[in-house]
Design a protein around this motif. Sequence first.
Motif, PDB file in Angstrom:
ATOM      1  N   LEU A  82       0.805  -1.221   0.000  1.00 26.81           N
ATOM      2  CA  LEU A  82       0.000   0.000   0.000  1.00 26.81           C
ATOM      3  C   LEU A  82       0.841   1.275   0.000  1.00 26.81           C
ATOM      4  O   LEU A  82       0.331   2.348  -0.328  1.00 26.81           O
ATOM      5  CB  LEU A  82      -0.941   0.000   1.207  1.00 26.81           C
ATOM      6  CG  LEU A  82      -2.013  -1.093   1.195  1.00 26.81           C
ATOM      7  CD1 LEU A  82      -2.738  -1.124   2.532  1.00 26.81           C
ATOM      8  CD2 LEU A  82      -2.979  -0.911   0.042  1.00 26.81           C
ATOM      9  N   THR A  83       2.115   1.180   0.359  1.00 29.24           N
ATOM     10  CA  THR A  83       2.923   2.394   0.510  1.00 29.24           C
ATOM     11  C   THR A  83       4.075   2.508  -0.485  1.00 29.24           C
ATOM     12  O   THR A  83       4.621   3.598  -0.631  1.00 29.24           O
ATOM     13  CB  THR A  83       3.496   2.488   1.938  1.00 29.24           C
ATOM     14  OG1 THR A  83       4.290   1.333   2.215  1.00 29.24           O
ATOM     15  CG2 THR A  83       2.383   2.613   2.964  1.00 29.24           C
ATOM     16  N   LEU A  84       4.450   1.435  -1.145  1.00 30.94           N
ATOM     17  CA  LEU A  84       5.559   1.500  -2.105  1.00 30.94           C
ATOM     18  C   LEU A  84       5.135   2.238  -3.374  1.00 30.94           C
ATOM     19  O   LEU A  84       3.945   2.399  -3.648  1.00 30.94           O
ATOM     20  CB  LEU A  84       6.022   0.088  -2.472  1.00 30.94           C
ATOM     21  CG  LEU A  84       6.751  -0.697  -1.388  1.00 30.94           C
ATOM     22  CD1 LEU A  84       6.981  -2.134  -1.840  1.00 30.94           C
ATOM     23  CD2 LEU A  84       8.070  -0.038  -1.042  1.00 30.94           C
ATOM     24  N   SER A  85       6.111   2.606  -4.153  1.00 30.23           N
ATOM     25  CA  SER A  85       5.816   3.231  -5.445  1.00 30.23           C
ATOM     26  C   SER A  85       5.124   2.204  -6.336  1.00 30.23           C
ATOM     27  O   SER A  85       5.291   0.990  -6.143  1.00 30.23           O
ATOM     28  CB  SER A  85       7.112   3.707  -6.108  1.00 30.23           C
ATOM     29  OG  SER A  85       7.868   2.592  -6.561  1.00 30.23           O
ATOM     30  N   GLY A  91       6.394  -4.853  -9.025  1.00 33.83           N
ATOM     31  CA  GLY A  91       7.490  -5.824  -9.012  1.00 33.83           C
ATOM     32  C   GLY A  91       7.274  -6.901  -7.955  1.00 33.83           C
ATOM     33  O   GLY A  91       7.493  -8.093  -8.210  1.00 33.83           O
ATOM     34  N   LEU A  92       6.845  -6.492  -6.756  1.00 36.56           N
ATOM     35  CA  LEU A  92       6.579  -7.458  -5.686  1.00 36.56           C
ATOM     36  C   LEU A  92       5.441  -8.404  -6.060  1.00 36.56           C
ATOM     37  O   LEU A  92       5.538  -9.618  -5.863  1.00 36.56           O
ATOM     38  CB  LEU A  92       6.198  -6.731  -4.395  1.00 36.56           C
ATOM     39  CG  LEU A  92       7.310  -6.219  -3.523  1.00 36.56           C
ATOM     40  CD1 LEU A  92       6.738  -5.468  -2.331  1.00 36.56           C
ATOM     41  CD2 LEU A  92       8.187  -7.353  -3.044  1.00 36.56           C
ATOM     42  N   ILE A  93       4.374  -7.831  -6.590  1.00 34.98           N
ATOM     43  CA  ILE A  93       3.223  -8.664  -6.959  1.00 34.98           C
ATOM     44  C   ILE A  93       3.599  -9.607  -8.091  1.00 34.98           C
ATOM     45  O   ILE A  93       3.237 -10.788  -8.066  1.00 34.98           O
ATOM     46  CB  ILE A  93       2.010  -7.781  -7.318  1.00 34.98           C
ATOM     47  CG1 ILE A  93       1.526  -7.032  -6.070  1.00 34.98           C
ATOM     48  CG2 ILE A  93       0.887  -8.619  -7.915  1.00 34.98           C
ATOM     49  CD1 ILE A  93       0.459  -5.991  -6.333  1.00 34.98           C
ATOM     50  N   GLN A  94       4.360  -9.115  -9.068  1.00 38.45           N
ATOM     51  CA  GLN A  94       4.762  -9.986 -10.177  1.00 38.45           C
ATOM     52  C   GLN A  94       5.674 -11.109  -9.685  1.00 38.45           C
ATOM     53  O   GLN A  94       5.557 -12.245 -10.139  1.00 38.45           O
ATOM     54  CB  GLN A  94       5.457  -9.180 -11.279  1.00 38.45           C
ATOM     55  CG  GLN A  94       5.710  -9.994 -12.532  1.00 38.45           C
ATOM     56  CD  GLN A  94       4.437 -10.609 -13.096  1.00 38.45           C
ATOM     57  OE1 GLN A  94       3.447  -9.924 -13.301  1.00 38.45           O
ATOM     58  NE2 GLN A  94       4.451 -11.917 -13.332  1.00 38.45           N
ATOM     59  N   PRO A 148       3.633 -17.103  -1.316  1.00 38.07           N
ATOM     60  CA  PRO A 148       4.522 -16.848  -2.456  1.00 38.07           C
ATOM     61  C   PRO A 148       5.431 -15.632  -2.264  1.00 38.07           C
ATOM     62  O   PRO A 148       6.214 -15.306  -3.156  1.00 38.07           O
ATOM     63  CB  PRO A 148       3.533 -16.576  -3.597  1.00 38.07           C
ATOM     64  CG  PRO A 148       2.378 -15.928  -2.932  1.00 38.07           C
ATOM     65  CD  PRO A 148       2.264 -16.625  -1.584  1.00 38.07           C
ATOM     66  N   TRP A 149       5.329 -14.955  -1.136  1.00 40.28           N
ATOM     67  CA  TRP A 149       6.143 -13.769  -0.928  1.00 40.28           C
ATOM     68  C   TRP A 149       7.547 -14.201  -0.544  1.00 40.28           C
ATOM     69  O   TRP A 149       7.747 -14.886   0.458  1.00 40.28           O
ATOM     70  CB  TRP A 149       5.527 -12.865   0.142  1.00 40.28           C
ATOM     71  CG  TRP A 149       4.137 -12.470  -0.227  1.00 40.28           C
ATOM     72  CD1 TRP A 149       3.003 -12.983   0.275  1.00 40.28           C
ATOM     73  CD2 TRP A 149       3.746 -11.521  -1.208  1.00 40.28           C
ATOM     74  NE1 TRP A 149       1.915 -12.413  -0.321  1.00 40.28           N
ATOM     75  CE2 TRP A 149       2.345 -11.502  -1.243  1.00 40.28           C
ATOM     76  CE3 TRP A 149       4.437 -10.669  -2.067  1.00 40.28           C
ATOM     77  CZ2 TRP A 149       1.616 -10.670  -2.091  1.00 40.28           C
ATOM     78  CZ3 TRP A 149       3.722  -9.836  -2.903  1.00 40.28           C
ATOM     79  CH2 TRP A 149       2.335  -9.838  -2.916  1.00 40.28           C
ATOM     80  N   VAL A 150       8.545 -13.804  -1.322  1.00 40.89           N
ATOM     81  CA  VAL A 150       9.920 -14.248  -1.123  1.00 40.89           C
ATOM     82  C   VAL A 150      10.825 -13.045  -0.908  1.00 40.89           C
ATOM     83  O   VAL A 150      10.351 -11.924  -0.781  1.00 40.89           O
ATOM     84  CB  VAL A 150      10.416 -15.088  -2.339  1.00 40.89           C
ATOM     85  CG1 VAL A 150       9.613 -16.360  -2.458  1.00 40.89           C
ATOM     86  CG2 VAL A 150      10.321 -14.282  -3.628  1.00 40.89           C
TER      87      VAL A 150
END
Length: 154
Positions: A82-85, A91-94, A148-150
Amino acid sequence: MQQFSSTQAKQNFGQLMKASALAPVAIERHGKVQALVMSPEFHGAGRAAQDPLAERRLARLQQAGIEKDRLLRHHRIALDLLTLSPAEREGLIQQARDTVERWRSERLSSRDYVDRWAALLALPLQQLAREMVSDADGWGTALRQNSPWVGPYA
């Protein structure tokens, strides 16, 4: 289970000892449970002889601490999303989507987990952040166990 930060444990050792006489106490450092403090009655043969379910209770307490750590980790991820650019966020979601796709193609995870994470990662950002820390559908704990968050989130 009562919890102390590592700083609180150091500064209030007497209170920690009193609390551990009543039940195991978790000591956290940087938001993660690092240790459990308990009196001898709650551990090993002495307690098991008095209460055959003591080991099960301790295992449940330990599992609850692990789940709490996972939930906190996913809260941090949701906050970052919610706070990143927009570029960092995408990029994180991908990266999470790529992990889920690898699970699918290499059959590394149950189809239920793959399908549920794929559906979550397709949601609008606000809803994704809310759903990944929720237990509304009964799958929250299981999904956080197989996440899946790495990278820095692993």
